[in-house]
Write an enzyme that holds these catalytic residues in place. Sequence first.
Site: not given
Length: 389
Positions: A55, A108, A205
């Site tokens: 983790r 966004y 992206k």
Amino acid sequence: MKQDTKIIKAGRHPEKCHGAVNPPVYRFSTIIFPTVKKLLSVTNENKYDETLYGRLGTPTTAALEEAIAELEGGSHCVATPSGVAAITISLLAFLRAGDHLLMTNAAYHAVRDFCEAILPGFGIETTFYNPLLGKDIASLIRTNTRVIFCESPGSNTFEVQDIPAIVEVAHSNNCVVMLDNSWATPLFFKPLQMGVDISIQAGTKYIVGHSDAMLGTITVSNRENFLRVKDCAAKFGFCLGSEEAYLGLRGLRTLSVRLRQHMENGITLANWLKNCPEVARVMHPALPPDPGYEIWKRDFSGACGLFGIVLRPCTMARLEAMLDGMNHFSLGYSWGGYESLILPMRTGIVANRLQDEPMEATLRIHAGLEDVEDLISDFEQGFERLRMV
Ligand SMILES: *Cc1c(COP(=O)(O)O)cnc(C)c1O
């Protein structure tokens, strides 16, 4: 070292992995320690420096973080499982109950949702500000304002923000400045050099670049901010998988050559669209007389392939005839991959409610890496269908 050389070298240590060119995908949750002494040697100071447990990071995620930090010119980077996670972790690392957040109105849409649906439950109040405010943002700063969040150019409406002016006002009021820099990537805009404290990428992206993985990055300029951000990510249990980190690293190596072509195709296509009678307005910061052009020219060293157009009023049937028949532009809610995409806006997706035009007339366009002549003829035929219905 020049930027294009850095992008090839950053985060690679072949001597640590049998000479392999790419850092391998390390998959693990558990790390085995040889002795009790070693197992118990973990302290609060060194807990993020060594591999302890999945983790908290793997050598693959660490390689990606090292590479992004170097490109951004930051001291550390924290990789996250998505771009939205990078933003929410950053906000929650710095905001506490009773604090006030200034969020760009062109953020966004999922970020706006987070501010409206989640932050009030934590006792954190958000004011959405006009992205064009510049130094006048000072009038919105309260005694409890802790973070000013920017995104430049803004999602879907492409307003370019005067970041140096906002940073100056923010820092003289003890506010932290965070910037979503996904459009420019670390190659075309350098937030940390402009004084921004936290630079964020939706790596999904352009960094991944092939529409096949989710990824976010948070880059900071000092260890204190790193520990704040990393502690927050670790305590919430957010971690990036090694497969995704590998895809991020793999995409990163070609980011520079891809971006140059996205930029060229985007500008060529936008210039062509400017002269089409169906198009009322092109929103592309790198094309004068776009309202963002002057600041873009001052602060950015390039543009990506993402821009917008506003069509002259037309019926939904005409718009559907145009878009359903596109050959190279697929309909999709993303951008940054090698392929061209087009997205009609609708209320709720366009976050910036300052805009006057009906939402459906606004199209977001991602110019992919296809031959731009094919992209132009796709629009030519699309406009023909739009006229015929
Ligand atoms: C897509 C996007 C995000 C969110 O990234 P995900 O990886 O999809 O969570 C954040 N900011 C901008 C500007 C984006 O376009």
